[in-house]
Design a protein around this motif. Structure first.
Motif, PDB file in Angstrom:
ATOM      1  N   UNK A   1      10.728   7.843  -1.365  1.00 48.00           N
ATOM      2  CA  UNK A   1      10.431   9.273  -1.301  1.00 48.00           C
ATOM      3  C   UNK A   1       8.844   9.836  -1.499  1.00 48.00           C
ATOM      4  N   UNK A   2       8.635  11.230  -1.463  1.00 45.28           N
ATOM      5  CA  UNK A   2       7.505  12.136  -2.149  1.00 45.28           C
ATOM      6  C   UNK A   2       7.280  11.956  -3.304  1.00 45.28           C
TER       7      UNK A   2
ATOM      8  N   UNK B   1       1.011  -0.759   0.023  1.00 43.82           N
ATOM      9  CA  UNK B   1      -0.673   0.050  -0.085  1.00 43.82           C
ATOM     10  C   UNK B   1       1.131   1.502   0.308  1.00 43.82           C
ATOM     11  N   UNK B   2       2.351   1.380   0.603  1.00 40.21           N
ATOM     12  CA  UNK B   2       3.225   1.694   0.389  1.00 40.21           C
ATOM     13  C   UNK B   2       3.649   2.184  -0.644  1.00 40.21           C
ATOM     14  N   UNK B   3       3.356   1.681  -1.814  1.00 48.67           N
ATOM     15  CA  UNK B   3       4.408   1.843  -2.970  1.00 48.67           C
ATOM     16  C   UNK B   3       3.711   2.914  -3.628  1.00 48.67           C
ATOM     17  N   UNK B   4       4.650   3.440  -4.326  1.00 44.67           N
ATOM     18  CA  UNK B   4       4.163   5.107  -5.266  1.00 44.67           C
ATOM     19  C   UNK B   4       3.288   4.931  -5.977  1.00 44.67           C
ATOM     20  N   UNK B   5       3.400   3.573  -7.014  1.00 40.13           N
ATOM     21  CA  UNK B   5       2.701   3.574  -8.209  1.00 40.13           C
ATOM     22  C   UNK B   5       1.109   3.369  -7.612  1.00 40.13           C
TER      23      UNK B   5
ATOM     24  N   UNK C   1       8.698  14.725   2.628  1.00 40.19           N
ATOM     25  CA  UNK C   1       9.946  14.485   1.827  1.00 40.19           C
ATOM     26  C   UNK C   1       9.790  12.999   1.235  1.00 40.19           C
ATOM     27  N   UNK C   2       8.573  12.069   2.375  1.00 40.66           N
ATOM     28  CA  UNK C   2       8.392  11.036   1.665  1.00 40.66           C
ATOM     29  C   UNK C   2       7.014  10.596   1.949  1.00 40.66           C
ATOM     30  N   UNK C   3       7.061   9.915   0.988  1.00 43.90           N
ATOM     31  CA  UNK C   3       5.399   8.880   0.600  1.00 43.90           C
ATOM     32  C   UNK C   3       4.647   8.727   1.775  1.00 43.90           C
TER      33      UNK C   3
END
Length: 287
Positions: free
Chosen positions: A216-217, A170-174, A242-244
């Motif tokens: 990263x964000x 769930x934390x993956x940026x894609x 700075x982060x997702x």
């Protein structure tokens, strides 16, 4: 659900989509048939895709119940789905099974929308696993496959139970990370209001959410400030610049405003909550 969220009928009748699910084992097709009959829903074709040679047997009552929940929510929200593809990998440990299933979904490239109701803290998985999943998700996004993932049910603490953790994938940026709410409805079933599901202190869980320790964000979490410079969309709410940040969206998940599903191995009709409810709701809605 359809009434409360004012979910429209199929917007483009000629364009039916296929939705894929990842499950770590088999399920009872009779559970789905019972649910569909009870609520007068159409018989959306459900196709099992065995991954890594998995034989497709029911290996766990909890997994069978999870699969029934995912499938039920998908059909309930979009009865016009062309097909639901259930990617089953029940032989290997969770991280291996998930990566193998993601690879199969990407290589098959037959589902436009994907829903995942599983997760594990980033720190437990480790950087190598996170990066490997990210590579497969890059392929999926390039192919136009939208992936919707539950953010977890242990609040900001994740499965570790101490310290702050967010769950992968769930934390993956894609992917679109789907959190959970408590949903209030009017007497007629219409939308009455919603609040963050936050009942950890009462032993009733809470929506997963927080800040990634790895990613990263992403650009899509930047908005223009009053002076025109980009700032994190979450900064004003104690999020990270700075982060997702997760989750991205949310839907009903609180066990105090649950959904009903049929699971023979759990005794029949049960009511359940969790972001395993909200993730397939969002995936099917977007289909």
């Amino acid at each position: 659900i359809r009434t409360a969220y004012a979910i429209p009928a199929q917007l483009a009748p000629g364009k039916q989509e296929t939705l894929a699910l990842f499950e770590q084992g088999g399920f009872l097709s009779s559970d789905i048939a019972t649910y569909v009959k009870k609520f007068g829903l159409p018989n959306v074709p459900v196709k099992v895709r065995n991954v890594n040679g998995y034989a497709g047997a029911v290996n766990s009552p909890s997994v069978a119940g999870e699969a029934a929940l995912d499938i039920d929510m998908a059909i309930a929200v979009n009865p016009q789905l062309q097909q639901i593809q259930v990617y089953e990998e029940g032989d290997d440990p969770y991280p291996v099974a998930l990566l193998a299933a993601l690879g199969a979904i990407a290589d098959d490239n037959t589902a436009q929308t994907v829903s995942i109701s599983y997760g594990m803290d980033e720190e437990i998985l480790g950087n190598a696993a996170l990066a490997a999943e990210g590579q497969v998700l890059t392929q999926m996004v390039a192919q136009g496959q939208g992936v919707y993932v539950s953010s977890g049910d242990q609040g900001a603490y994740g499965r570790s139970g101490s310290g702050l953790h967010v769950e992968d994938p769930g934390s993956q940026p894609l992917v679109t990370s789907v959190g959970g709410t408590t949903l209030f409805t009017e007497r007629t079933g219409g939308y009455g209001g919603e609040e963050a599901w936050n009942l950890l202190g009462a032993g009733l869980g809470a929506t997963g959410g927080g800040i990634s320790s790895y990613w990263p964000l992403p650009d899509y979490q930047l908005i223009a400030s009053t002076d025109g410079k980009p700032v994190s969309i979450a900064a004003a709410n104690q999020g990270s610049s700075a982060r997702r940040n997760v989750p991205d969206v949310a839907a009903v998940a609180s066990p105090t405003t649950p959904v009903a599903v049929y699971s023979e191995l759990d005794g029949g009709w049960i009511t359940v909550g969790g972001t395993s409810v909200s993730a397939p709701i969002w995936a099917s809605f977007m289909s």
